[in-house]
Motif scaffolding. Structure first.
Motif, short mmCIF file in Angstrom:
data_model
loop_
_atom_site.label_atom_id
_atom_site.label_comp_id
_atom_site.label_asym_id
_atom_site.label_seq_id
_atom_site.Cartn_x
_atom_site.Cartn_y
_atom_site.Cartn_z
N SER A 46 5.22 -2.69 12.14
CA SER A 46 6.37 -3.59 12.26
C SER A 46 7.65 -2.90 11.79
CB SER A 46 6.13 -4.86 11.46
OG SER A 46 7.23 -5.73 11.53
N SER A 50 11.31 -2.26 13.75
CA SER A 50 12.63 -2.56 13.20
C SER A 50 13.50 -1.30 13.13
CB SER A 50 12.49 -3.17 11.79
OG SER A 50 11.80 -4.39 11.84
N LEU A 53 15.10 -0.84 16.44
CA LEU A 53 16.20 -1.79 16.63
C LEU A 53 17.43 -1.37 15.83
CD1 LEU A 53 14.30 -5.23 16.47
CD2 LEU A 53 14.85 -3.84 18.47
N LEU A 54 17.21 -0.85 14.62
CA LEU A 54 18.32 -0.35 13.82
C LEU A 54 18.98 0.84 14.52
CD1 LEU A 54 20.01 -0.21 11.22
CD2 LEU A 54 18.18 1.21 10.21
N VAL A 222 12.75 -11.20 21.24
CA VAL A 222 12.04 -10.44 20.20
C VAL A 222 10.54 -10.72 20.17
CG1 VAL A 222 11.80 -10.11 17.70
CG2 VAL A 222 14.07 -10.03 18.76
N LEU A 343 18.20 -7.15 15.97
CA LEU A 343 17.71 -6.69 14.67
C LEU A 343 17.48 -7.87 13.73
CD1 LEU A 343 16.99 -4.43 12.71
CD2 LEU A 343 19.43 -4.20 12.18
N GLY A 346 14.39 -9.56 14.86
CA GLY A 346 13.18 -8.83 14.46
C GLY A 346 12.82 -9.09 13.01
N LEU A 347 13.82 -9.05 12.13
CA LEU A 347 13.57 -9.31 10.72
C LEU A 347 13.17 -10.77 10.49
CD1 LEU A 347 16.59 -7.31 9.21
CD2 LEU A 347 14.19 -6.62 9.27
N SER A 350 9.60 -11.33 11.75
CA SER A 350 8.66 -10.67 10.83
C SER A 350 8.48 -11.50 9.56
CB SER A 350 9.19 -9.27 10.46
OG SER A 350 9.20 -8.43 11.58
#
Length: 393
Positions: A46, A50, A53-54, A222, A343, A346-347, A350
């Motif tokens: 995971s 991320s 994405l960053l 996402v 991003l 995604g966070l 998660s």
């Protein structure tokens, strides 16, 4: 040998194929097998998602700051080369975790640079009447790249994961070579100066409306882009054959995405076509919840694959059609917002997984967010007549 129109179409197609189709989606497609082969934990896998994405966010911000002249082609070549190397870096296990995090960030940066700079080069080098078809062919490269990353998945058990990554590396290297050839001709066409950016008063209304719905699609996408295989394998407990079939449907849908948007825009005009596409996107994400019948999973795989490149292409072209010389700046802003929201998404997802939220709840949240963006698109463009693309032969 080839006309300028064909060269521009091929250049943009290869750029999108590499930058988004391969560098972004190859990791998602190969993640389960790579995790198993290299012994990665779910948390580290995971984290790598991320990191990508960053990197995409960094690349989009960097591209926005670059001057709109022939130096863009140099950055495109550098991005393509380092992005290609990032694929080879995943072919071997046993390296420190930092090694994989670093190269996933590089992969994201390369994708962000290619996503903004390549369409900007095309906008500057193409004739006004050719732009719609060039962009349609060019953005089809996203689907082509996804298809390349998924076609050999049914045979992943017969080949090692190392060979799978090296196959993608060879695809990317071939694309790099062709891009280098095409860029030589494009450098001569790029002007040192471009027309002045249009005044801020013209940026009201439609641009911010498009920006909002495009950003909500980044959040909504996402769960499918990061967790779809895990959902199919662990929640639905599909067989490897079922998982591969869903991914092939996703790849086929991606390959048809830009063409679908092109056909809808020709028939209904850009704004109406975007309303149809984003509305269907909401449904495509929501039907993933209806897991009592495999048909709904197939529909969700195919439509989400189709609609991501479709809305990217048509949103990008609509901005180009309306704002012309300001395209690079505004497309950079749109891509940057997309990257930021993606991003954050995604966070967020998660975290939701960490606290025990089910995949069904996550799909519902994703669909609800995109629904909000789509409803404001309907509301604020209710008096728009459609922005019909120019007639093309």
């Amino acid at each position: 040998m080839f006309s300028n129109k064909i060269k521009l179409s091929l250049f943009l197609c290869l750029s999108m194929c590499l930058g988004i189709g391969i560098l972004r989606f190859s990791y998602t497609a190969l993640l389960p097998s790579t995790r198993e082969a290299f012994g990665w934990s779910a948390g580290f896998a995971s984290m790598l998602g991320s990191a990508n994405l960053l990197g995409y966010l960094i690349g989009a911000f960097w591209a926005m700051k670059l001057p709109q002249n022939k130096t863009m082609t140099t950055y495109i070549q550098i991005a393509a080369a380092f992005g290609t190397l990032s694929l080879a870096s995943c072919a071997w296990g046993g390296f420190p975790e930092f090694w994989y995090v670093f190269w996933r960030i590089i992969s994201g940066i390369s994708g962000g640079l290619l996503m903004i700079l390549s369409p900007s080069v095309v906008a500057q080098c193409s004739q006004l009447q050719d732009r719609f078809k060039i962009n349609f062919v060019g953005f089809s490269g996203i689907g082509l790249g996804v298809l390349m990353a998924t076609l050999f998945l049914p045979y992943i058990k017969q080949i090692s994961i190392q060979y799978a990554w090296l196959i993608l590396f060879s695809f990317a290297l071939t694309i790099c070579i062709f891009l280098s050839y095409l860029i030589k001709n494009l450098k001569k066409q790029l002007h040192e100066q471009v027309a002045a950016i249009q005044t801020e008063e013209k940026l009201g209304g439609i641009f911010y409306c498009l920006l909002l719905v495009y950003s909500t699609s980044a959040f909504a996408y996402v769960p499918h882009s990061l967790f779809w295989i895990d959902y199919l394998s662990h929640t639905l407990q599909l067989s490897p054959l079922g998982i591969n079939f869903n991914w092939i449907l996703y790849g086929i849908g991606s390959a048809l995405g830009a063409f679908t948007a092109y056909a809808f825009a020709q028939k209904f005009g850009n704004i109406t076509a975007l309303k149809i596409l984003y509305s269907t996107y909401v449904i495509a994400i929501f039907v993933a919840v209806l897991n009592f019948n495999p048909l709904f999973t197939f529909i969700s795989s195919f439509l989400t694959g189709l609609l991501n490149p479709a809305v990217v292409f048509l949103t990008s072209y609509t901005i180009l059609q309306i704002y012309g010389a300001a395209y690079k700046k505004l497309w950079s802003i749109a891509t940057l917002c997309f990257a930021i929201v993606q991003l954050v998404g995604g966070l967020s997802f998660s975290f939701l997984q960490h606290i025990g939220a089910s995949y069904s709840q996550q799909f519902i949240l994703a669909a609800a967010v995109l629904l909000i963006g789509t409803l404001q698109l309907f509301w604020f463009t209710r008096r728009e007549q459609g922005l019909q693309p120019p007639h093309t032969q």
